[in-house]
Design a protein around this motif. Structure first.
Motif, PDB file in Angstrom:
ATOM      1  N   HIS A  28       0.790  -5.874   6.669  1.00 43.53           N
ATOM      2  CA  HIS A  28       1.661  -5.651   5.506  1.00 43.53           C
ATOM      3  C   HIS A  28       1.604  -6.827   4.545  1.00 43.53           C
ATOM      4  O   HIS A  28       1.492  -6.672   3.328  1.00 43.53           O
ATOM      5  N   ASN A  80      -2.160  -1.416   2.611  1.00 40.34           N
ATOM      6  CA  ASN A  80      -1.101  -0.421   2.519  1.00 40.34           C
ATOM      7  C   ASN A  80      -1.419   0.871   3.255  1.00 40.34           C
ATOM      8  O   ASN A  80      -0.532   1.592   3.653  1.00 40.34           O
ATOM      9  N   GLY A  81      -2.685   1.169   3.400  1.00 44.02           N
ATOM     10  CA  GLY A  81      -3.076   2.457   3.953  1.00 44.02           C
ATOM     11  C   GLY A  81      -3.103   2.445   5.464  1.00 44.02           C
ATOM     12  O   GLY A  81      -2.436   1.642   6.131  1.00 44.02           O
ATOM     13  N   ILE A 107       6.618  -0.038  10.742  1.00 45.37           N
ATOM     14  CA  ILE A 107       6.414   0.471   9.384  1.00 45.37           C
ATOM     15  C   ILE A 107       7.744   0.974   8.814  1.00 45.37           C
ATOM     16  O   ILE A 107       8.117   0.651   7.682  1.00 45.37           O
ATOM     17  N   LEU A 108       8.503   1.723   9.627  1.00 43.55           N
ATOM     18  CA  LEU A 108       9.808   2.214   9.167  1.00 43.55           C
ATOM     19  C   LEU A 108      10.727   1.050   8.843  1.00 43.55           C
ATOM     20  O   LEU A 108      11.426   1.042   7.830  1.00 43.55           O
ATOM     21  N   ILE A 147       9.924  -1.990   7.943  1.00 45.73           N
ATOM     22  CA  ILE A 147       9.507  -2.674   6.715  1.00 45.73           C
ATOM     23  C   ILE A 147       9.912  -1.863   5.486  1.00 45.73           C
ATOM     24  O   ILE A 147      10.299  -2.415   4.458  1.00 45.73           O
ATOM     25  N   ARG A 148       9.850  -0.520   5.587  1.00 39.63           N
ATOM     26  CA  ARG A 148      10.180   0.316   4.436  1.00 39.63           C
ATOM     27  C   ARG A 148      11.662   0.310   4.098  1.00 39.63           C
ATOM     28  O   ARG A 148      12.042   0.366   2.933  1.00 39.63           O
ATOM     29  N   ASN A 151      -0.310   5.311   1.288  1.00 43.83           N
ATOM     30  CA  ASN A 151       0.526   4.122   1.237  1.00 43.83           C
ATOM     31  C   ASN A 151       1.677   4.264   2.222  1.00 43.83           C
ATOM     32  O   ASN A 151       2.668   4.947   1.963  1.00 43.83           O
ATOM     33  N   LEU A 152       1.504   3.619   3.379  1.00 43.30           N
ATOM     34  CA  LEU A 152       2.502   3.775   4.438  1.00 43.30           C
ATOM     35  C   LEU A 152       3.786   3.021   4.121  1.00 43.30           C
ATOM     36  O   LEU A 152       4.861   3.390   4.580  1.00 43.30           O
ATOM     37  N   PHE A 153       3.691   1.944   3.332  1.00 43.64           N
ATOM     38  CA  PHE A 153       4.852   1.075   3.187  1.00 43.64           C
ATOM     39  C   PHE A 153       5.717   1.399   1.961  1.00 43.64           C
ATOM     40  O   PHE A 153       6.906   1.221   2.001  1.00 43.64           O
ATOM     41  N   PRO A 207       6.078   8.609   7.271  1.00 46.46           N
ATOM     42  CA  PRO A 207       4.925   7.988   7.898  1.00 46.46           C
ATOM     43  C   PRO A 207       4.611   8.600   9.256  1.00 46.46           C
ATOM     44  O   PRO A 207       3.481   8.572   9.708  1.00 46.46           O
TER      45      PRO A 207
END
Lengths: 213, 213, 213
Positions: free
Chosen positions: B26, B31-32, B78-79, B81-82, C199-201, C208
């Motif tokens: 990250h 990003n992918g 990932i969750l 961080i989002r 774009n996962l983030f 995701p």
């Protein structure tokens, strides 16, 4: 007899590569214990890849001599760097070349004993010779020596072909080894000194098919 | 009993390294889906190299738990961080240190069960602990943590020696593990916090032979 | 019959990756023999990692066809570069995508034959497809294609899922292969052409968990 030669050669080869890893690590300002990691990886990387590919037991797990040789060479080089005058980059090239030459032969020989044909054996020799130094350069974020456009993989290939040629002439075993090491080291060190280059893409008067097996 | 401990430790260890891989990915603006690749490589790399070297079946192919743990940790991170506030770099160091400590022990133990001597076992512990993070850093084009001159490989080595020492004192198994993890994590995180350094080349009053096994 | 398909696919796959390695090596100004090393590593890297992980004999040691295909593709590409007009970067993307698609299927299939479950098989397909190109990019000091945030690992995953779906519909074998290759290559090349991104983030309206297996 052959086995003894190879054991001795291997113990010598890991020491040379361990020295080259320590020298590069020092130059890249890796002051801590990481230099031991990168040096050990350089020393053991190529042979490890070879043994994994051939499905053999890993050489440094089977016999403790290789780890002892590696760690002794690292400690010796660290002591040398601390108490002795700095070395020129030339020594690094030479030490790396000797390691390359030794591991090249060992890779070829081990593949042949394993029953592989000549094209696989020469590929395996280059893998064994090149991989340790490649890992060292990647981890140290250097442009890998093998990619710098000088004579490196070609020296390795020439050493392998010399070995095969001398062997087929029924020359005593030890001289096949010495001859092949001389060819690789001289080509490698000479190319650095006199700026010899192999250029597959630009020289239109050279036939690339002569250089690629 | 021992096997259960190790299975649990392994599932935990891959999760920690998966989190560290996702965090670095990250930060490096991957990003992918590549972030999943780098995180999975971090989580599984060290143990995979260990199993290949020991000639054992690869742990994450034998049991699906490890892949599930890896992918769950990646999705969770990932969750996080989002939807959560950004984390400081300190958490990355800590998560990486716990993974390092756990895999270090697992590498040592698996090598000992495999019949290796202590010098091979400690080398294998360091390999298992260091390799996943090293692949993560190389692929992300970071200076590898292990090469930054701080206490990293030395923390790993200290953890390994503590494990061996505690074990030889007949202390119950679970405390050997806890002790070794504490030593590695404290040395590693403490060195980042207080700036401890190991300097093999410059400090002339330190004997390097004491630090190299 | 199946074995023949796979042998042919493999020989084709290594050639595509060998071309991609030679193209990138040329672009990075590796003029000497090192370009052969990086191209061979790209061609053989992914499949080698797969065979090592599955504990199978390495494919290019078992059959000389793969090395012949690799070296022929390298020589052909070198000759092409010397005597033909320069290629756009687009061809590099395409050649890499075909190699990725082919090795993805081969990894999945070989893992399934080996008795692995679907989650391991798809991980193995991605490993086989991605690793060769990853080694190429790391050694050439490029940002790895798989890390550039475009559709790469996702294309690989989509190809793998298509393969599984088509197979479960009892569609003839060869069409499963063709379908999966088409999905991977179209997604991969289309993402470069139209700028698709995963774009996962950042995209908060995308779940995701749908993208991560």
């Amino acid at each position: 007899m052959t086995t003894e030669y190879f054991h001795f050669l291997g113990v010598l080869g890991v020491a040379f590569f361990a020295v080259s890893g320590t020298l590069l690590g020092h130059e890249k300002k890796i002051n801590g214990f990481g230099v031991v990691v990168v040096a050990a990886m350089t020393a053991l990387g190529g042979g490890t890849v070879r043994d994994v590919l051939l499905g053999e037991p890993i050489f440094w797990i089977s016999s403790p001599d290789y780890l002892l040789s590696t760690y002794s060479a690292i400690i010796g080089t660290i002591l040398f760097i601390r108490y002795m005058p700095p070395l020129s980059n030339y020594y690094f090239i030479f030490v790396d070349a000797v390691g390359l030459a030794i591991f090249n032969i060992m890779g070829i020989e081990k593949a042949l004993i394993n029953g592989s044909g000549m094209i696989v054996a020469i590929t395996m020799g280059m893998t064994t010779g090149i991989f340790g130094g490649l890992m060292r350069d990647v981890v140290c974020r250097e442009i890998p020596l093998v990619m710098q456009g000088d004579v490196y993989a070609s020296a390795c290939l020439a050493g392998g072909l010399s070995y095969a040629a001398l062997f087929s002439l029924d020359i005593p075993y030890v001289w096949c080894i010495v001859g092949s090491i001389l060819v690789t080291v001289l080509l490698r060190v000479g190319s650095e000194h006199w700026g010899w280059r192999v250029n597959l893409f630009k020289k239109r008067n050279a036939a690339p098919s002569e250089k690629v097996p």
